[in-house]
Motif scaffolding. Structure first.
Motif, PDB file in Angstrom:
ATOM      1  N   ASN A 336       0.822  -1.203   0.000  1.00 22.36           N
ATOM      2  CA  ASN A 336       0.000   0.000   0.000  1.00 22.36           C
ATOM      3  C   ASN A 336       0.863   1.263   0.000  1.00 22.36           C
ATOM      4  OD1 ASN A 336      -2.795   1.016   0.138  1.00 22.36           O
ATOM      5  ND2 ASN A 336      -2.169   1.847   2.121  1.00 22.36           N
ATOM      6  N   GLU A 337       1.967   1.248   0.734  1.00 24.55           N
ATOM      7  CA  GLU A 337       2.884   2.385   0.761  1.00 24.55           C
ATOM      8  C   GLU A 337       3.471   2.657  -0.618  1.00 24.55           C
ATOM      9  OE1 GLU A 337       4.360   4.524   3.546  1.00 24.55           O
ATOM     10  OE2 GLU A 337       2.227   4.103   3.842  1.00 24.55           O
ATOM     11  N   GLU A 338       3.633   1.614  -1.392  1.00 28.79           N
ATOM     12  CA  GLU A 338       4.170   1.754  -2.745  1.00 28.79           C
ATOM     13  C   GLU A 338       3.077   2.053  -3.774  1.00 28.79           C
ATOM     14  OE1 GLU A 338       6.463  -1.601  -3.974  1.00 28.79           O
ATOM     15  OE2 GLU A 338       7.598  -1.720  -2.104  1.00 28.79           O
ATOM     16  N   ASN A 339       1.833   2.187  -3.311  1.00 35.41           N
ATOM     17  CA  ASN A 339       0.699   2.325  -4.228  1.00 35.41           C
ATOM     18  C   ASN A 339       0.651   1.143  -5.190  1.00 35.41           C
ATOM     19  OD1 ASN A 339      -1.624   3.674  -5.109  1.00 35.41           O
ATOM     20  ND2 ASN A 339      -0.515   4.701  -6.752  1.00 35.41           N
ATOM     21  N   ALA A 340       0.952  -0.047  -4.662  1.00 36.39           N
ATOM     22  CA  ALA A 340       1.023  -1.260  -5.481  1.00 36.39           C
ATOM     23  C   ALA A 340       0.225  -2.398  -4.845  1.00 36.39           C
ATOM     24  CB  ALA A 340       2.476  -1.684  -5.653  1.00 36.39           C
ATOM     25  N   LEU A 341      -0.829  -2.042  -4.128  1.00 38.27           N
ATOM     26  CA  LEU A 341      -1.669  -3.066  -3.507  1.00 38.27           C
ATOM     27  C   LEU A 341      -2.755  -3.476  -4.489  1.00 38.27           C
ATOM     28  CD1 LEU A 341      -2.310  -4.680  -0.904  1.00 38.27           C
ATOM     29  CD2 LEU A 341      -3.845  -2.800  -0.262  1.00 38.27           C
ATOM     30  N   PRO A 342      -2.709  -4.700  -5.009  1.00 38.19           N
ATOM     31  CA  PRO A 342      -3.730  -5.125  -5.967  1.00 38.19           C
ATOM     32  C   PRO A 342      -5.034  -5.492  -5.267  1.00 38.19           C
ATOM     33  CG  PRO A 342      -2.251  -6.943  -5.523  1.00 38.19           C
ATOM     34  CD  PRO A 342      -1.731  -5.762  -4.732  1.00 38.19           C
ATOM     35  N   LYS A 343      -6.079  -5.707  -6.041  1.00 40.80           N
ATOM     36  CA  LYS A 343      -7.257  -6.380  -5.500  1.00 40.80           C
ATOM     37  C   LYS A 343      -6.784  -7.700  -4.898  1.00 40.80           C
ATOM     38  CE  LYS A 343      -9.214  -6.395  -9.522  1.00 40.80           C
ATOM     39  NZ  LYS A 343     -10.171  -6.693 -10.627  1.00 40.80           N
ATOM     40  N   MET A 344      -7.401  -8.073  -3.781  1.00 38.68           N
ATOM     41  CA  MET A 344      -6.873  -9.241  -3.088  1.00 38.68           C
ATOM     42  C   MET A 344      -7.978 -10.023  -2.399  1.00 38.68           C
ATOM     43  SD  MET A 344      -3.651  -9.400  -0.402  1.00 38.68           S
ATOM     44  CE  MET A 344      -2.636  -8.487  -1.566  1.00 38.68           C
ATOM     45  N   VAL A 345      -7.862 -11.356  -2.467  1.00 36.74           N
ATOM     46  CA  VAL A 345      -8.736 -12.267  -1.739  1.00 36.74           C
ATOM     47  C   VAL A 345      -7.865 -13.052  -0.769  1.00 36.74           C
ATOM     48  CG1 VAL A 345     -10.483 -14.080  -1.892  1.00 36.74           C
ATOM     49  CG2 VAL A 345     -10.167 -12.498  -3.815  1.00 36.74           C
ATOM     50  N   VAL A 346      -8.145 -12.926   0.512  1.00 32.84           N
ATOM     51  CA  VAL A 346      -7.382 -13.634   1.543  1.00 32.84           C
ATOM     52  C   VAL A 346      -8.259 -14.752   2.109  1.00 32.84           C
ATOM     53  CG1 VAL A 346      -6.151 -13.436   3.729  1.00 32.84           C
ATOM     54  CG2 VAL A 346      -6.104 -11.527   2.100  1.00 32.84           C
ATOM     55  N   TYR A 347      -7.813 -15.999   1.931  1.00 35.65           N
ATOM     56  CA  TYR A 347      -8.535 -17.171   2.417  1.00 35.65           C
ATOM     57  C   TYR A 347      -7.871 -17.665   3.701  1.00 35.65           C
ATOM     58  CZ  TYR A 347      -9.909 -17.368  -2.554  1.00 35.65           C
ATOM     59  OH  TYR A 347     -10.361 -17.084  -3.827  1.00 35.65           O
ATOM     60  N   ASN A 348      -8.670 -18.012   4.657  1.00 35.08           N
ATOM     61  CA  ASN A 348      -8.169 -18.423   5.961  1.00 35.08           C
ATOM     62  C   ASN A 348      -8.544 -19.865   6.249  1.00 35.08           C
ATOM     63  OD1 ASN A 348      -7.275 -18.275   8.717  1.00 35.08           O
ATOM     64  ND2 ASN A 348      -9.413 -18.017   9.308  1.00 35.08           N
ATOM     65  N   LEU A 349      -7.591 -20.657   6.751  1.00 35.45           N
ATOM     66  CA  LEU A 349      -7.878 -22.050   7.053  1.00 35.45           C
ATOM     67  C   LEU A 349      -8.084 -22.310   8.542  1.00 35.45           C
ATOM     68  CD1 LEU A 349      -8.333 -24.711   5.626  1.00 35.45           C
ATOM     69  CD2 LEU A 349      -5.908 -25.220   5.876  1.00 35.45           C
ATOM     70  N   ASN A 350      -7.696 -21.387   9.390  1.00 32.07           N
ATOM     71  CA  ASN A 350      -7.870 -21.578  10.831  1.00 32.07           C
ATOM     72  C   ASN A 350      -9.021 -20.709  11.312  1.00 32.07           C
ATOM     73  OD1 ASN A 350      -7.746 -21.770  13.602  1.00 32.07           O
ATOM     74  ND2 ASN A 350      -5.513 -21.635  13.701  1.00 32.07           N
ATOM     75  N   PRO A 351     -10.157 -21.303  11.703  1.00 35.87           N
ATOM     76  CA  PRO A 351     -11.310 -20.476  12.076  1.00 35.87           C
ATOM     77  C   PRO A 351     -11.035 -19.551  13.252  1.00 35.87           C
ATOM     78  CG  PRO A 351     -11.663 -22.788  12.671  1.00 35.87           C
ATOM     79  CD  PRO A 351     -10.444 -22.749  11.802  1.00 35.87           C
ATOM     80  N   ALA A 352     -10.012 -19.861  14.059  1.00 30.09           N
ATOM     81  CA  ALA A 352      -9.666 -18.964  15.159  1.00 30.09           C
ATOM     82  C   ALA A 352      -9.211 -17.603  14.661  1.00 30.09           C
ATOM     83  CB  ALA A 352      -8.574 -19.597  16.024  1.00 30.09           C
ATOM     84  N   ASP A 353      -8.793 -17.537  13.387  1.00 32.87           N
ATOM     85  CA  ASP A 353      -8.297 -16.289  12.814  1.00 32.87           C
ATOM     86  C   ASP A 353      -9.342 -15.552  11.978  1.00 32.87           C
ATOM     87  OD1 ASP A 353      -5.722 -16.613  13.886  1.00 32.87           O
ATOM     88  OD2 ASP A 353      -5.089 -17.860  12.198  1.00 32.87           O
TER      89      ASP A 353
END
Length: 467
Positions: A336-353
Motif C-alpha cells: 500500500n505504501e508503494e501504491n502497489a496493492l492489488p485487489k486481493m482475496v485472503v482465504y483463511n484455514l484456521n477459524p480462530a483467525d
C-alpha cells in the motif's frame, strides 16, 4: 421424500424463497479450482465412476482410512470397482461429515440417483453412473454446460506452457477457461535441488537464461505477461503465513546465488527471499489490474512416512496455527505504501483467525473498487456448512457481505460443481433465518438482490475476466 429434495438445507419459508427465486438459477463463475486444463482441452470422457469421482480425492481417502480401509483401496493398486466398493462401505459411516451431503448431492445432480449409497446399493449405482458417463452430457464439456459454468480459472505454475489453454480458447467452448499464475515454487531456495530443476523449466518456458536474481525477475515477469495474454486476471499463493522480512535487493541476490550454487538457504534467508518475491508479485498484479489470492494456514504433509511413500496431496494435511496477523499487516502495508496493492482475496484455514483476518483486510479498503479487499470463502477443511456460516458471519460483522464474491470449488474434480449449490443453500438458509427473526427486512427485492449478486454478479464485476 428423498434425502436430497428441492428444499434440502432450507429450513424456513424465507430461505426457500431466497434460494428458489434468487440463487438457484444463477450461473457459476468458478474463479479458483484445480481442474486439469488437459482434461478440458481433450473433452475428457470418464470411463467409470471411479475416474470422475474418486480419482485423486484425498477428502475421501482420509475418511476411508479413518473407517479402517487399507491403503491399497485408497491410493494403491486395487482396481476401480474395488476402490468404489470400499468407498460405498465407508459412506454410511460419514454421517455428520460433509462428505455425506456432498456424496448424495453429487449422485443426484449428475446421475439422477436418489438411493443412499452403501454396500448394498453400490452395484446398481456403479452400473447406472457408468451408463450415463458414456454419453456426451457427462464428458468434460458437457458437465460445464450442464452446470452453466460461465468461466473457470485453473491453477497453473509459471513453467506450464499453456498449450492446453490455447487449445481450449481455440475450441469454441462456451465456458471460458483461464489460467491462474501460481508461482509457489519460486520461493523454494531452501530446497536447492528442486529449485534449480524448476528454474531450468522456467528458462525453457520464458526463453530467458537465468543466472542472476534479476534474470529470475525478468523470466517471471515474462511469464506473467504470457498468462495475461491468455486471459489470466488472477494470481494465487499457498502460504503457511505471509512473508514480511523484507531484504534489500542485494541480500535477495546473495540468497539466490547461494541456492543457484546448490546450497540451501536457511529458514531466515528463505523467509527474506520469499518476502522480496511476494512484493514483486504484488507489484506485477497491481500494474495489470489482477486479483491476488492468498491461501493462508495449511500445515501440509504432516505424516512423514506417508509423504515418503505416497507424496504430497494424499490426505495428510491439516489446519496450521501460525501467527498470521503481524506479517499479513506488514505485507499489505508495504504494498500500500508503494501504491502497489492489488485487489486481493485472503482465504483463511484456521477459524480462530476469522475475525482477525476479516478486520485486517478492512484496513486496506481504499474506496477505489467496491470490495477491493476480500475475506475469501471457507476453503479446504472449512468449505462445509458450519464453517461457511462462520465465514459469512465474520464477513458480515466486520465488512460488507453484499460485496462478497462468493464460492468456488477449489477442486480437481469435475464432480464438484454442486459445492456452489451447497454454498447457496447454506447462505440462503442463514439469511432466511435473519428475516424470520426480524433481524433483516422481509424485502425480498432488497435481500434477494444481495443473494443473486453474491452467487455470480459480484465475482463477474470484480474479477474483470474477459467473459
Amino acid at each position: 421424500m428423498p434425502f436430497i429434495h428441492e428444499d434440502f438445507l432450507l429450513t424456513t419459508a424465507a430461505a426457500r424463497r431466497l434460494y428458489h427465486e434468487f440463487a438457484r438459477d444463477e450461473p457459476i463463475l468458478d474463479y479458483h479450482c484445480h481442474l486439469p486444463p488437459k482434461d478440458v482441452a481433450e473433452n475428457r470422457r470418464f470411463n467409470n465412476l471411479f475416474e470422475i469421482w474418486l480419482e485423486g480425492d484425498h477428502y475421501k481417502w482420509r475418511a476411508m482410512r479413518a473407517n479402517g480401509v487399507a491403503e491399497p483401496f485408497c491410493t494403491g493398486a486395487k482396481g476401480p470397482y474395488e476402490k468404489f466398493l470400499a468407498w460405498a462401505r465407508t459412506v454410511p459411516n460419514t454421517l455428520r461429515n460433509p462428505l455425506y451431503h456432498w456424496t448424495h448431492l453429487e449422485l443426484k445432480r449428475y446421475f439422477g440417483i436418489e438411493e443412499l449409497l452403501d454396500e448394498s446399493t453400490a452395484p446398481a449405482i456403479w452400473a447406472r453412473a457408468n451408463e450415463l458417463l458414456a454419453g456426451e452430457d457427462l464428458r468434460a464439456h458437457g458437465i460445464l454446460k450442464k452446470f452453466r459454468v460461465r468461466a473457470v480459472c485453473t491453477t497453473d505454475d509459471p513453467v506450464d506452457d499453456l498449450s492446453h489453454h490455447a487449445a481450449i480458447a481455440a475450441s469454441g467452448l462456451a465456458t471460458r477457461v483461464f489460467p491462474t499464475f501460481r508461482p509457489d515454487k519460486a520461493l523454494n531456495v531452501h530446497q536447492p535441488e528442486a529449485f534449480n530443476a524448476w528454474l531450468a523449466k522456467l528458462e525453457a518456458a520464458s526463453g530467458k537464461s537465468i543466472s542472476r536474481f534479476a534474470d529470475l525477475l525478468d523470466a517471471l515477469e515474462k511469464r506473467h505477461d504470457d498468462f495475461h495474454q491468455m486471459g489470466a486476471r488472477l494470481s494465487d499463493h499457498g502460504l503457511n503465513h505471509c512473508y514480511a522480512d523484507f531484504p534489500t535487493e542485494s541480500e535477495a541476490s546473495r540468497i539466490f546465488d547461494k541456492a543457484r550454487s546448490g546450497n540451501a538457504a536457511t529458514s531466515i534467508e528463505q523467509g527474506q527471499f520469499a518476502s522480496c518475491l511476494m512484493l514483486f508479485f504484488g507489484r506485477l498484479d497491481a500494474a495489470k489490474g489482477w486479483t491476488k489470492q492468498i491461501h493462508l494456514g495449511a500445515r501440509r504433509s504432516v505424516n512423514s512416512r506417508a509423504f515418503r511413500e505416497l507424496g504430497p496431496d494424499t490426505g495428510y494435511d491439516s489446519i496450521g496455527d501460525w501467527p498470521q496477523i503481524g506479517s499479513l499487516a506488514a505485507y499489505l502495508d508495504r504494498l500500500n505504501e508503494e501504491n502497489a496493492l492489488p485487489k486481493m482475496v485472503v482465504y483463511n484455514l484456521n477459524p480462530a483467525d476469522n475475525y482477525a483476518l476479516a478486520t485486517m483486510v478492512g484496513n486496506f479498503q481504499d474506496g477505489s473498487i467496491a470490495g477491493k479487499m476480500q475475506f475469501g470463502s471457507g476453503w479446504w477443511f472449512l468449505d462445509q456448512k458450519e464453517a461457511m456460516e462462520w465465514q459469512v458471519n465474520a464477513l458480515s460483522n466486520a465488512g460488507l457481505l453484499s460485496r462478497f464474491i462468493g464460492m468456488l470449488t477449489d477442486s480437481r474434480s469435475f464432480m464438484s460443481y454442486p459445492r456452489h449449490e451447497y454454498f447457496r443453500r447454506t447462505l440462503c438458509n442463514l439469511v432466511g433465518a435473519d428475516i424470520e427473526r426480524g433481524e433483516m427486512p422481509a424485502n425480498f427485492d432488497l435481500v434477494g438482490s444481495m443473494i443473486r449478486n453474491i452467487c455470480y454478479e459480484n465475482a463477474r464485476a470484480y474479477l474483470g475476466l474477459p467473459i
